[in-house]
Design an enzyme around this catalytic site. Structure first.
Site, PDB file in Angstrom:
ATOM      1  N   LYS A 279      24.904  29.817  44.947  1.00 39.95           N
ATOM      2  CA  LYS A 279      25.090  31.241  45.198  1.00 39.95           C
ATOM      3  C   LYS A 279      24.104  31.698  46.280  1.00 39.95           C
ATOM      4  O   LYS A 279      22.919  31.369  46.227  1.00 39.95           O
ATOM      5  CB  LYS A 279      24.843  32.012  43.901  1.00 39.95           C
ATOM      6  CG  LYS A 279      25.508  33.369  43.830  1.00 39.95           C
ATOM      7  CD  LYS A 279      25.408  33.896  42.411  1.00 39.95           C
ATOM      8  CE  LYS A 279      26.095  35.240  42.267  1.00 39.95           C
ATOM      9  NZ  LYS A 279      26.014  35.744  40.888  1.00 39.95           N
ATOM     10  N   GLU A 364      33.328  40.143  25.554  1.00 43.86           N
ATOM     11  CA  GLU A 364      33.113  41.439  24.920  1.00 43.86           C
ATOM     12  C   GLU A 364      33.673  41.509  23.500  1.00 43.86           C
ATOM     13  O   GLU A 364      33.094  42.168  22.640  1.00 43.86           O
ATOM     14  CB  GLU A 364      33.727  42.551  25.781  1.00 43.86           C
ATOM     15  CG  GLU A 364      33.035  42.789  27.105  1.00 43.86           C
ATOM     16  CD  GLU A 364      33.471  41.844  28.210  1.00 43.86           C
ATOM     17  OE1 GLU A 364      32.912  41.937  29.323  1.00 43.86           O
ATOM     18  OE2 GLU A 364      34.386  41.005  27.961  1.00 43.86           O
ATOM     19  N   ARG A 392      38.198  46.009  26.805  1.00 42.58           N
ATOM     20  CA  ARG A 392      38.670  44.679  26.421  1.00 42.58           C
ATOM     21  C   ARG A 392      38.465  44.405  24.937  1.00 42.58           C
ATOM     22  O   ARG A 392      39.010  43.442  24.403  1.00 42.58           O
ATOM     23  CB  ARG A 392      37.942  43.625  27.252  1.00 42.58           C
ATOM     24  CG  ARG A 392      37.968  43.905  28.729  1.00 42.58           C
ATOM     25  CD  ARG A 392      37.185  42.881  29.512  1.00 42.58           C
ATOM     26  NE  ARG A 392      37.798  41.576  29.406  1.00 42.58           N
ATOM     27  CZ  ARG A 392      37.656  40.613  30.317  1.00 42.58           C
ATOM     28  NH1 ARG A 392      36.930  40.833  31.377  1.00 42.58           N
ATOM     29  NH2 ARG A 392      38.221  39.456  30.152  1.00 42.58           N
TER      30      ARG A 392
END
Length: 619
Positions: A279, A364, A392
Site C-alpha cells: 500500500k 458489522e 448492513r
C-alpha cells in the site's frame, strides 16, 4: 505514456520497458492529482501493476472486472479513458468509486466492502446460463475485505460451481489498519514464508532480464509445476474449499502478475490468485507511514504528504476523549470496531486499554451480535461505526440486540450527509430505519456538550440498545438552551406568543436557530428548539408546541419516514392540530458533491427553509 492510453487495448502493444515507464508515470499522476483533490491515495499506489496486468490479460468490458469497495479503482479509471482527475470526488468530476454512468468498464458502484465475490459469482453464472463460455468475471478483493462474512458466503458458493470466476486477493496486510484475525494470520504466514523470498531470488538470479524472468514466471505457473504453491506453502484453507490456488505472486512484478492471471483465465473454472502488494508503493511519505494516514487523504502537500490545512476539532475527537474518560471510570466498558479503529476514534482507548478493544474485521453483523453477547456477559460494549455501515447489520440490531434487551451503545459516526464519497457513504438512512426497532433510544446531539452528555447517558442504559449519531467534520459553536420543556430544549425565542416552531435535529439545530431569526424578521413569533434524545418521542413535545399553528422540522435524514414525521404523528395523536412542514434528505441516492451543495439542492439551507415557512404563512 499515459496520454497514449485511450482504452485497455492500447496496453497490449507495449513492451516491458514501456510498461515500467507507464507504471511510474501513473504513480506520479496519482500523487499530483489526489494531493490537490483528496481521495484514496495509498490503495491506488499499491495496485498499479496489478491493474495493468488485469487489463492486459482480460478484455474489459467483455470480461467483467469488479473492484471490491472500489476505492482502488483510480488506476482502472486512468486506463479506461478517464484521465482528467481535476474534479475527482467533486460535482461534475470523476466519482471516487466506480460509476456506471462514467464508463462501460465500471460495473459495481456500491462501495461497501466484501460484496465483490457475490457480484462475480452471479455475473459468471449468468454468462454460463447464457452460453457465453468465453467470458470471465474477475473480482479484486483486498485481504481486509476478505474478513467480511459475505465474502465467505460467496466463496462457499463459488467453490461449488464450474463458472469462469477469477478471484484476485490483493494482499497488502491492511484495510484501514493491519488486517486482523485467523485469515490475517494465515495470509501473513504465506506472505512471510522464507521460501517465498528464496524462490523469487532464485528466479531473478537464474533468469537475467525482464523478458527471461517473464518467461520463467509464465512457464512456472502455466506448465503445472505449481512452484509457487508447492515449493512455497500449503494454502489449505482455499484448497479445502475446492478452489484452485495460484500464488503468492509479487504484485509489483508485472511479469509474474500477468503469468498468474493468464493461467487463471485459461483454467476456465474458479481460481484464486494471491497477489502481494504494498500500500502506498512508490510514494515515500506513504511507504514510511505506519499509521496508514494515506489510505484516504484530504488536500496534501505532495512533497511531504502533510495536510494543506489542519483539521478542526471534530465530532469523532469528542467521542474519542469521552470514551477514554469513561473507560477510566468503568472497567466493564469495551470498544468494538469493524476494521476502522482510528477513523471512528477508538485508537486512544485502545492505546490505554488494549485488552478492551475488539476489532472484528469488516464484519458489522458479527460486531453487533457479539456485542449482544458481551452485554449478556456483564460488559457494556460500544460499537463505533460509520452510520452507513450499520445498515448492513439491521437484522442483528433488531433481533439480537433489541429483542434480547442488550445494553449496547452504537456510536454512529458520519451520520447524515457526507458528500464527496457518493451515494453509498451518505449516512442518511439510520434514523428512518432504527426508529422502527422496539426499545431502541436514539440521540442526535447538536454540539460538543450535548454529545458528551448523550454518550454518558447512552452507556448508562443496560437493558436496551442506545444510539448516538453525529456528522462528519468539525463541531460547531455551542448552542445552550434558554429553557426546557420536558426534554425539549428551546434555543431561541422571538415574540411573546410564538405561533411558529422550528425544530432542528442534531447538527440541524443551528439551522433551526437561523431559520427562526429570518422568519421573526418578518414580524412573526417564532421559537427554535431541539431535543438531544429524538426517539422515542421526547417528553414535553406537545406542551412546547402549544399555541403554534405551524411546525417545521429539519433533519439530515430522510424527509419522509424520518423523525420529524414521527413527531408529527405523535402530536396529532395527542390532539395537537397544526400544519407540519418537514425538511430533510430526499429518498434517493445522492451523487458525489460537497456537503454544502447537497444541502442547497435539498433545500436544507436556512434561507430556503425560511422562504418556505414565509410562503406557508402567507397562504
Amino acid at each position: 505514456m499515459l496520454e497514449r492510453i485511450a482504452s485497455p487495448q492500447d496496453l497490449r502493444g507495449l513492451d516491458q520497458d514501456e510498461l515500467t515507464d507507464l507504471a511510474s508515470e501513473i504513480r506520479d499522476v496519482l500523487v499530483e492529482s489526489v494531493s490537490r483533490t483528496g481521495g484514496h491515495l495509498g490503495p491506488n499506489l499499491g495496485v498499479v501493476e496489478l491493474t495493468l496486468g488485469l487489463h492486459r490479460v482480460f478484455e474489459s468490458p467483455r470480461d467483467t472486472l469488479v473492484f471490491d469497495t472500489g476505492h482502488q479503482s483510480y488506476v482502472h479509471k486512468l486506463l479506461t479513458g478517464r484521465q482528467d482527475f481535476t474534479g475527482l470526488r467533486s460535482r461534475g468530476g470523476l466519482a471516487g468509486y466506480p460509476q456506471r454512468s462514467e464508463s462501460e468498464h465500471d460495473v459495481v458502484e456500491n462501495s461497501h466492502a466484501s460484496t465483490s465475490l457475490s457480484w462475480a459469482a452471479g455475473i459468471a453464472r449468468g454468462y454460463t446460463l447464457r452460453g457465453e463460455h468465453e467470458r470471465t468475471a474477475v473480482a479484486v478483493i483486498g485481504d481486509g475485505a476478505l474478513t467480511g462474512g459475505m465474502a465467505w458466503e460467496a466463496l462457499n458458493s463459488i467453490s461449488a460451481s464450474h463458472d469462469r470466476v477469477v478471484i484476485v486477493v490483493n494482499d497488502n496486510g491492511r484495510s484501514y489498519a493491519p488486517t486482523i484475525g485467523g485469515l490475517a494470520r494465515k495470509l501473513d504466514g504465506i506472505r512471510t514464508d522464507p521460501r517465498y523470498e528464496q524462490f523469487l531470488g532464485w528466479g531473478k538470479r537464474t533468469f537475467k532480464g525482464r523478458g527471461a524472468l517473464r518467461n520463467f514466471a509464465y512457464n512456472t505457473v502455466m506448465h503445472g509445476k505449481r512452484a509457487v504453491k508447492g515449493l512455497i506453502t500449503d494454502p489449505g484453507m482455499f484448497d479445502d474449499l475446492g478452489l484452485k490456488y495460484v500464488g503468492p505472486v509479487d504484485g509489483h512484478d508485472l511479469a509474474q502478475v500477468e503469468a498468474a492471471l493468464t493461467h487463471a483465465r485459461d483454467f476456465g473454472a474458479p481460481v484464486l490468485v494471491h497477489v502481494l502488494t504494498e500500500k502506498g508503493r512508490g510514494y515515500s511519505p506513504a511507504e514510511e507511514d505506519v499509521a496508514d494516514r494515506f489510505h484516504a487523504v484530504g488536500k496534501i502537500h505532495p512533497e511531504t504528504g502533510l495536510p494543506v490545512q489542519q483539521s478542526r476539532f471534530g465530532w469523532t475527537k469528542v467521542f474519542a476523549e469521552e470514551m477514554v474518560a469513561a473507560g477510566r471510570e468503568r472497567d466493564e466498558l469495551v470498544g468494538i470496531t469493524a476494521a476502522m479503529l482510528a477513523p471512528v476514534g477508538l485508537q486512544p482507548f485502545a492505546d490505554e486499554f488494549p485488552d478492551r478493544v475488539i476489532d472484528v474485521g469488516i464484519a458489522e453483523q458479527h460486531a453487533v451480535t457479539s456485542a449482544a453477547g458481551l452485554a449478556f456477559a456483564g460488559l457494556h460494549p460500544v460499537f463505533a461505526v460509520y452510520a452507513t455501515f450499520l445498515n448492513r447489520a439491521f437484522d442483528q440490531v433488531l433481533l439480537d440486540a433489541a429483542l434480547h434487551g442488550a445494553g449496547v451503545t452504537f456510536m454512529l459516526d458520519r451520520a447524515g450527509i457526507t458528500g464527496d464519497d457518493g451515494p453509498s457513504h451518505n449516512g442518511m438512512w439510520d434514523m428512518a430505519l432504527l426508529r422502527h426497532v422496539p426499545t431502541i433510544q436514539i440521540a442526535a446531539p447538536r454540539d460538543a456538550s450535548s454529545m458528551r452528555e448523550a454518550f454518558r447517558q447512552a452507556i448508562a442504559v443496560e437493558d436496551a440498545p442506545t444510539v448516538v449519531r453525529y456528522p462528519k467534520g468539525p463541531v460547531g459553536d455551542e448552542l445552550p438552551a434558554l429553557r426546557t420543556v420536558g426534554t425539549m430544549e428551546v434555543l431561541a425565542e422571538h415574540g411573546d406568543m410564538p405561533t411558529v416552531a422550528v425544530l432542528g435535529l442534531g447538527p440541524m439545530a443551528a439551522t433551526a436557530v437561523d431559520v427562526a431569526a429570518k422568519v421573526a424578521a418578518d414580524g412573526y413569533g417564532v421559537i427554535a428548539a431541539t431535543a438531544t434524545w429524538v426517539h422515542p418521542i421526547p417528553e414535553g413535545l406537545v406542551d412546547l408546541l402549544e399555541g403554534c399553528t405551524l411546525v417545521v422540522t429539519i433533519e439530515d435524514g430522510l424527509t419522509d419516514a424520518g423523525i420529524g414525521q414521527e413527531w408529527a404523528d405523535a402530536a396529532r395523536l395527542e390532539g395537537h392540530r397544526a400544519t407540519w412542514v418537514h425538511r430533510g434528505v430526499p429518498r434517493e441516492f445522492l451523487q458525489h458533491a460537497s456537503r454544502a451543495q447537497i444541502v442547497e439542492d435539498a433545500g436544507l439551507d436556512a434561507t430556503a427553509i425560511a422562504d418556505t415557512v414565509l410562503a406557508e404563512l402567507a397562504d
